[in-house]
Design a protein around this motif. Structure first.
Motif, PDB file in Angstrom:
ATOM      1  N   PRO A  69       0.829  -1.208   0.000  1.00  0.00           N
ATOM      2  CA  PRO A  69       0.000   0.000   0.000  1.00  0.00           C
ATOM      3  C   PRO A  69       0.865   1.261   0.000  1.00  0.00           C
ATOM      4  N   SER A  71      -0.691   4.436  -0.536  1.00  0.00           N
ATOM      5  CA  SER A  71      -1.555   5.451   0.053  1.00  0.00           C
ATOM      6  C   SER A  71      -2.888   4.778   0.374  1.00  0.00           C
ATOM      7  N   LYS A  72      -3.912   5.563   0.643  1.00  0.00           N
ATOM      8  CA  LYS A  72      -5.200   4.993   1.015  1.00  0.00           C
ATOM      9  C   LYS A  72      -5.777   4.101  -0.087  1.00  0.00           C
ATOM     10  N   GLN A  73      -5.639   4.516  -1.351  1.00  0.00           N
ATOM     11  CA  GLN A  73      -6.233   3.763  -2.454  1.00  0.00           C
ATOM     12  C   GLN A  73      -5.210   3.181  -3.421  1.00  0.00           C
ATOM     13  N   ARG A  75      -2.445   0.768  -4.601  1.00  0.00           N
ATOM     14  CA  ARG A  75      -1.789  -0.507  -4.310  1.00  0.00           C
ATOM     15  C   ARG A  75      -1.129  -1.095  -5.545  1.00  0.00           C
TER      16      ARG A  75
END
Length: 80
Positions: A69, A71-73, A75
């Motif tokens: 990961p 960041s948050k979104q 991948r």
């Protein structure tokens, strides 16, 4: 795409957005057969991928590979 032990998942798609620094959005389209009606159906999914050198342009075909990961979104990374 198939993967074996020790390999990361890869997908091929088209760059559709470049609104963030070092990030591109990629649409991956695949075709599946409907289980009941046996018709071929197209499925689209959007992934956010890391583009370190900002070389991708909208409309480019890219290969993305799964990563840790970022960041948050995010991948995925742009491989080529």
């Amino acid at each position: 795409m198939e993967k074996t032990a020790g390999q990361k998942s890869t997908k091929i798609g088209v760059v559709t957005g470049k609104n963030m620094k070092k990030t591109v959005s990629v649409i991956v389209e695949r075709q599946i057969r409907h289980p009941l009606y046996k018709k071929i159906v197209r499925e689209k999914k959007k992934f956010l991928a890391h583009d370190e050198y900002e070389k991708c342009k909208i409309g480019d075909m890219v290969k993305i590979v799964q990563s840790r990961p970022l960041s948050k979104q995010k991948r995925w990374r742009v491989q080529e």
